[in-house]
Design a protein around this motif. Structure first.
Motif, PDB file in Angstrom:
ATOM      1  N   HIS B 132      36.911  33.366  39.155  1.00  0.00           N
ATOM      2  CA  HIS B 132      38.108  33.496  39.989  1.00  0.00           C
ATOM      3  C   HIS B 132      38.389  32.187  40.728  1.00  0.00           C
ATOM      4  CE1 HIS B 132      41.196  36.034  41.704  1.00  0.00           C
ATOM      5  NE2 HIS B 132      40.921  35.551  42.899  1.00  0.00           N
TER       6      HIS B 132
ATOM      7  N   THR C  23      52.551  33.804  42.035  1.00  0.00           N
ATOM      8  CA  THR C  23      51.200  33.376  41.673  1.00  0.00           C
ATOM      9  C   THR C  23      50.132  34.075  42.500  1.00  0.00           C
ATOM     10  OG1 THR C  23      52.318  31.225  41.578  1.00  0.00           O
ATOM     11  CG2 THR C  23      49.975  31.268  41.050  1.00  0.00           C
ATOM     12  N   GLY C 134      45.247  36.703  33.696  1.00  0.00           N
ATOM     13  CA  GLY C 134      44.541  36.312  34.912  1.00  0.00           C
ATOM     14  C   GLY C 134      43.263  37.078  35.208  1.00  0.00           C
ATOM     15  N   THR C 136      39.375  37.947  35.068  1.00  0.00           N
ATOM     16  CA  THR C 136      38.128  37.260  34.736  1.00  0.00           C
ATOM     17  C   THR C 136      37.421  38.116  33.682  1.00  0.00           C
ATOM     18  OG1 THR C 136      36.814  38.352  36.440  1.00  0.00           O
ATOM     19  CG2 THR C 136      37.946  36.347  37.081  1.00  0.00           C
TER      20      THR C 136
END
Lengths: 140, 140, 140
Positions: B132, C23, C134, C136
């Protein structure tokens, strides 16, 4: 003063727009697939996963690179049980990279390898570089 | 009105520039390497991969953290077959973290571990946090 | 001219602010956990890792999706040794996805599966899509 002001503003807007464009420029999804296991079932799983990704995401929107290192390099040898499927993957647009560090340690030369194979100095280094460049990572 | 206008504009430009700088501030490539397998060959593979990454990407441009959890924690014990190579990795600048959840489950204390080892509450949690934070992920 | 100028500037600032917000909009950490191994110890390790991530990062700040494909799909069968823990993970907010490609190859239907399971066309494709969005990546 207003003209200078306008010039600065427009310069900045252009700069910011270019930056935003950089980020989204390449709309292809890029994937780096790692093969570092000794087990031929994992080699076949990697090749099957690649086919499924190409079908699921549409082959024209995805760019796939397989990187074999450690005991996984054997998957890319000319006499591997996976040789035919490896050649087929190449024909489907997949890049197949073997780790030169591993090859030196295993005393393998390009003559031992599938002719569709290309080479990288370090397989682990290649995985890091590609992820750093925005590739998603898959280890089957 | 024009003064207020200029003030707002300049404030905004400074803010946007700082934001852009944040993103690119640290040019080092950061890597988190996971060891969660029982097999000592995977432990040695992880240590070999780290050496190759440091050589391929230049050790001064890369920051590497190894995280051991589950059966992989045994790699960081004082009496592990990998003990000498683990100490060498530390000398080469690698952070070596053991999972405290796993240690509690395995009734291990820091006395059982290689003295170069540091600790994280959860190995899996550490992998997630580091990715992250922009680390690339390698699982040998 | 100044009015047009002000209008363009304010529009641009709004656009840039919205982009920045996009974002960082979702402050939750998202994790996709892959299970593609045949070994039931890896299935239990995946479920243990998920619990530890939820504890370490605070369950309310993390969103976890497990994706099972290849031999890993067996973990999500109704009669798997992990069935009770899989149902418990669902109760803890984890999404559990089985690969339909694998199910077809193994001649499995939803009747064979744990009722808490949901489905994705391709497990490997899902891993790529989630990372691209996005998430992980964790492969225990």
């Amino acid at each position: 003063m207003c003209k200078i002001f306008a010039f600065v503003l427009i310069s900045f807007m252009m700069f910011a727009t270019v930056q935003a464009a950089e980020t989204t420029r390449d709309s292809k999804i890029k994937v780096v697939v790692q093969v570092s296991d000794e087990d031929p079932r994992k080699w076949n799983q990697a090749l099957g996963n690649i086919k499924n990704i190409q079908r699921d995401l549409d082959a024209s929107h995805v760019e796939i690179e397989l990187v074999a290192f450690g005991p996984g390099v054997a998957m890319l040898k000319a006499d591997a049980s996976t040789a035919a499927r490896v050649s087929e993957a190449k024909a489907d647009g997949v890049i197949l990279n073997a780790c030169q560090n591993t090859m030196a340690a295993m005393k393998l030369t390009p003559d031992d390898m599938n002719p569709v194979v290309t080479y990288v100095p370090s397989g682990a280094g290649e995985i890091v570089k590609k992820q750093h460049a925005g590739y998603t990572y898959l280890r089957p």
